[in-house]
Scaffold this active site. Structure first.
Site, short mmCIF file in Angstrom:
data_model
loop_
_atom_site.label_atom_id
_atom_site.label_comp_id
_atom_site.label_asym_id
_atom_site.label_seq_id
_atom_site.Cartn_x
_atom_site.Cartn_y
_atom_site.Cartn_z
N TYR A 65 0.82 -1.22 0.00
CA TYR A 65 0.00 0.00 0.00
C TYR A 65 0.85 1.26 0.00
CZ TYR A 65 -4.39 -2.39 0.09
OH TYR A 65 -5.46 -3.15 -0.28
N ARG A 68 1.91 1.78 -3.52
CA ARG A 68 0.82 2.33 -4.33
C ARG A 68 0.51 3.78 -3.95
NH1 ARG A 68 -4.13 -1.42 -3.95
NH2 ARG A 68 -4.94 0.02 -5.48
N HIS A 117 -14.65 2.44 -2.59
CA HIS A 117 -13.65 1.50 -2.07
C HIS A 117 -12.63 2.17 -1.16
CE1 HIS A 117 -14.60 -1.55 -5.51
NE2 HIS A 117 -15.48 -1.55 -4.55
N CYS A 153 -0.97 2.41 16.24
CA CYS A 153 -2.01 3.36 16.64
C CYS A 153 -1.58 4.10 17.90
CB CYS A 153 -3.30 2.57 16.91
SG CYS A 153 -4.60 3.55 17.66
N CYS A 156 -4.17 2.87 20.90
CA CYS A 156 -4.22 1.53 21.50
C CYS A 156 -3.01 0.66 21.16
CB CYS A 156 -5.51 0.82 21.08
SG CYS A 156 -5.49 0.23 19.39
N THR A 194 -13.97 0.60 -16.12
CA THR A 194 -14.16 -0.43 -15.10
C THR A 194 -14.50 -1.76 -15.76
OG1 THR A 194 -15.46 -1.15 -13.18
CG2 THR A 194 -16.53 0.45 -14.64
N SER A 195 -13.89 -2.82 -15.21
CA SER A 195 -14.09 -4.14 -15.81
C SER A 195 -15.43 -4.74 -15.40
CB SER A 195 -12.96 -5.07 -15.38
OG SER A 195 -12.94 -5.15 -13.98
N ASN A 219 -14.35 2.35 -22.56
CA ASN A 219 -13.41 1.34 -22.08
C ASN A 219 -12.49 0.90 -23.22
OD1 ASN A 219 -12.22 -1.17 -20.98
ND2 ASN A 219 -13.75 -0.93 -19.39
N ALA A 237 -9.81 6.54 -22.16
CA ALA A 237 -10.64 7.55 -21.52
C ALA A 237 -10.05 8.96 -21.71
CB ALA A 237 -10.78 7.25 -20.02
#
Ligand code: NAD
Ligand code: ZN
Length: 251
Positions: A65, A68, A117, A153, A156, A194-195, A219, A237
């Protein structure tokens, strides 16, 4: 065919735009398929994008992540994102729904984007959901070379996780409700890059098709919607959207 598309677009009172990874591809952000065939194909989506995978190997998932997120930070919105932002200045109402976790729509000027998402740019505690602020700096992160231990965090002490929707997790309820409502109310739906493999988002175009309103798909490749939408436009696009806009509003 194109003149029908243009007339409908010009006369739209409420436009819904649904975007997927394809709209960010021309900004250099890999799509899901690219991600599965590229360098990191040896890592199952389960391992990288599920609560179970994260718990088993947090440094691998967080590293992915971070790779990305930093890629997205360095990317720039393209003509596709920009055109969608411009449509909001021409039509009475535009609702933008995205499956993307990057912020390229916002950086192109779109407001109130419904991120179904989640966002790769925000993070929260895996356990108590307390928000975590990423440092503002951008760095080059490599994957899979970079295993990065997630931060802890401050409340906590548990791991921090990205604020994205993983496998078997529920979509943000409020955003999903707003998206469904918009699809039920709109008079034109534009479906870009989008697929249509990921549910429940893949139901949204079907909802518009059931209502018999005009649907336009943009697409590069074939999808299950090709024969179902009113207008199916094949190509990039970042090329098709500016062309449509120019013909509808500037000529
Ligand atoms: P997908 O990767 O499954 O499909 C991408 C679609 O875009 C394909 O149909 C492809 O033909 C098309 N495409 C590729 N380049 C294009 C271009 N230049 N112009 C037009 N179309 C193009 O993406 P999805 O349907 O969004 O589903 C993938 C899942 O992965 C989503 O849940 C999403 O959250 C996540 N994801 C997000 C990003 C991002 O935030 N940018 C990137 C990859 C994956
Ligand atoms: Zn916590």
């Amino acid at each position: 065919m194109i003149s029908g598309t243009l007339t409908r677009l010009k006369e739209t009172t409420h436009l819904v735009v649904l975007t997927g990874a394809g709209i960010s591809a021309e900004s250099g952000i890999p799509t899901f398929r690219d991600a599965m065939t590229g360098l990191w194909k040896n890592y199952s989506p389960e391992k990288l994008s599920s609560a179970k995978g994260f718990s088993q190997d947090p440094a691998l998932a967080w590293g992915w992540y971070e790779w990305r997120r930093h890629k997205a930070l360095r990317a720039e919105p393209n003509a596709g994102h920009q055109t969608i932002a411009k449509l909001a200045t021409k039509l009475p109402k535009v609702t933008l729904i995205t499956q993307n976790v990057d912020d390229l729509h916002e950086r192109a000027g779109s407001q109130n984007v419904l991120h179904l998402h989640g966002s790769i740019h925000t993070a929260r505690c895996f356990e108590c959901r307390h928000p975590y602020e990423h440092p503002e700096t951008s760095a080059i992160v490599k994957f899979p070379e970079s295993r990065i231990e997630p931060p802890k965090c401050e409340k906590c002490g548990n791991w921090v996780r990205p604020n994205v929707v993983w496998f078997r997790e529920l979509l943000p309820a409020k955003a999903l409700r707003e998206a469904e409502l918009a699809v039920k109310e709109c008079d034109l739906m534009l479906i870009v890059g989008t697929s249509g493999f990921v549910y429940p988002v893949a139901n949204l175009p079907l909802l518009a098709i059931e209502r018999n309103i005009t649907t336009i798909q943009v697409n590069l490749t074939e999808t299950d919607l090709d024969t179902k939408v009113t207008f199916d436009l094949k190509g990039k696009a970042g090329v098709i959207l500016p062309e449509l806009y120019k013909m509808a509003f500037e000529e």
